[in-house]
Design an enzyme around this catalytic site. Structure first.
Site, PDB file in Angstrom:
ATOM      1  CG  ASP A   1      81.580 -54.722   6.120  1.00 29.31           C
ATOM      2  OD1 ASP A   1      80.858 -53.931   6.422  1.00 29.31           O
ATOM      3  OD2 ASP A   1      81.201 -55.896   6.188  1.00 29.31           O
TER       4      ASP A   1
ATOM      5  CG  ASP B   1      94.205 -43.920   6.422  1.00 23.96           C
ATOM      6  OD1 ASP B   1      94.605 -43.155   5.511  1.00 23.96           O
ATOM      7  OD2 ASP B   1      95.136 -44.291   7.247  1.00 23.96           O
TER       8      ASP B   1
ATOM      9  CE  LYS C   1      83.067 -54.578  10.058  1.00 21.56           C
ATOM     10  NZ  LYS C   1      82.295 -55.386   9.182  1.00 21.56           N
TER      11      LYS C   1
ATOM     12  CE1 TYR D   1      95.308 -46.402  11.732  1.00 26.15           C
ATOM     13  CE2 TYR D   1      94.903 -44.090  10.653  1.00 26.15           C
ATOM     14  CZ  TYR D   1      94.977 -45.361  10.719  1.00 26.15           C
ATOM     15  OH  TYR D   1      94.544 -45.845   9.503  1.00 26.15           O
TER      16      TYR D   1
ATOM     17  CG  ASP E   1      94.067 -42.843   0.408  1.00 26.32           C
ATOM     18  OD1 ASP E   1      93.920 -41.830   0.563  1.00 26.32           O
ATOM     19  OD2 ASP E   1      95.146 -43.579   0.352  1.00 26.32           O
TER      20      ASP E   1
END
Ligand code: NAD
Length: 370
Positions: A227, A251, A194, A143, A255
């Site tokens: 994942d 992020d 990852k 970001y 959630d």
């Protein structure tokens, strides 16, 4: 405690003052019944600050926030300020607080109280008793990384670019927060990246591993690909204690984890900065929900997310784990007794008001001392 710790309350807009008001009552209870007194100052942030001062947070309030031992925020924003200049919109006050306090670690617990297990979209046995904490890196990663932008290519196409970047120190400081927090919980950290397809992920795994060996070998460390973690969170979320991950994966995973609990009015959060020489960390605690303009001023708001944010403050900023446990137990007991605000009331349940929920929590706190 010797000198009283300094708290800054920033109730903000909409339901903010209503829910922070219930925390004040609990702070008063701690002072009178447990001898734990805080010096509490209160000021403006968000739309109410725009109305009074023309900016969503003043320099004077920023100074108070920097000097406080911890900050509790209600919520900011609402339709009244939808058309103010973008640079001074209510949310800009919150962003300045996060930036100037250098809050690089965002903590989002997902706790499922037994009485609310039915509210989750997952089966009761998968989520009942769930208590996990996601630590998300908040100020680095894709970001913020450079280069970024949308570029014209010679062949007439366009190219969108963002860059995932992490340095050793950025990884180590957020991992240190996660290890520290795990010591105050069940002693387990799962680090998520990852590394199979991203060099930044490989560095992340290496640095977390090194820090663990150097300073936190008493904590159990595992690694998981992001994942797989997304899948495990819905398959068997209770396997986790603390999850630490980067800004982008955090992020999404935070959630996802919060939906396991099923209710916005129940979700607390914290954002932490670096520790100073005395070990004190800058810290901002706030409910995940917004200012809920649709129910503001009507006494309908659920104060539990803010009360649970205060419990996090006690545990993580002041090492008052016993009192944090007491508050969380009082919340669980009130829910077990069927006390519900409108947002969590099932069919046939008559909801209590915001202060009615505050009363119920205080009653259960008293009962623990009886
Ligand atoms: P919201 O979280 O305010 O409300 C979403 C829905 O959930 C509404 O129906 C609301 O009534 C309900 N709700 C939220 N908190 C509740 C509580 N404690 N008890 C009972 N019901 C509750 O999100 P929104 O409607 O998208 O945004 C409203 C305003 O809040 C906007 O101005 C937005 O920018 C702002 N906002 C602020 C923050 C923050 O301060 N951190 C976060 C999100 C949104």
């Amino acid at each position: 405690m010797t000198a009283n710790k300094k708290l800054l309350f920033l109730p903000g807009d909409g339901i903010g003052p209503e829910v922070v008001g219930q925390v004040r009552r609990i702070a008063e209870w701690l002072a009178s019944r447990r001898g734990i007194a805080f010096d509490i100052d209160e000021d403006l942030v968000g739309g109410c600050s725009i109305d009074r001062h023309g900016v969503p947070v003043t320099d004077a309030v920023m100074e108070k926030a920097l000097a406080a031992d911890a900050v509790l925020l209600g919520a900011v924003g609402g339709p009244k300020w939808d058309n103010v200049d973008f640079a001074i919109r209510p949310e800009a006050g919150l962003l300045r607080l996060r930036k100037d306090l250098e809050l690089f670690a965002n903590l989002r617990p997902a706790i499922v109280f037994p009485a609310l297990a039915e509210q989750s979209t997952l089966k009761r046995e998968v989520v009942e008793g769930l208590d996990i904490l996601i630590v998300r890196e908040l100020t680095g990663g894709v970001y913020f990384g450079e280069p970024r932008g949308i570029f014209d290519l010679p062949n007439g196409e366009r190219k969108g670019v963002n860059t995932q970047v992490y340095t050793t120190s950025e990884i180590r400081r957020v991992a240190a927060v996660a290890f520290d927090l795990a010591r105050k919980r069940r002693g387990k950290v799962c680090s998520v990246e990852k590394m199979n397809v991203m060099e930044s992920g490989r560095l992340w795994r290496e640095e977390v591993g090194k820090l663990h060996q150097e300073s936190f070998s008493d904590v159990e460390l595992t690694h998981m690909l992001a994942d797989n973690c997304a899948m495990q969170l819905v398959r068997n979320p209770k396997q986790f204690d603390v999850i630490v991950t980067d800004n982008l994966f955090g992020d999404m995973l935070s959630d996802e984890a919060s939906m396991l609990t099923g209710s916005l009015g129940m979700l607390p959060s914290a954002s932490l900065g670096a520790a100073d020489a005395s070990g004190r960390r800058r810290a901002l605690y706030e409910p995940v929900h917004g200012s809920a303009p649709d129910i503001a001023g009507q006494g309908k708001a659920n104060p539990l997310a803010t009360i649970l944010s205060f419990a996090m403050m006690l545990r993580y900023s002041f090492d008052l784990g016993t009192e944090a446990d007491m508050i969380e137990k009082a919340v669980a007991d009130a829910l077990d007794a069927g006390v519900r605000t409108g947002d969590i009331a099932g069919p046939g349940t008559s909801p209590v008001s915001t202060s009615g929920m505050g009363d119920a929590v205080l009653e259960r706190l008293d009962a623990q001392l009886a």
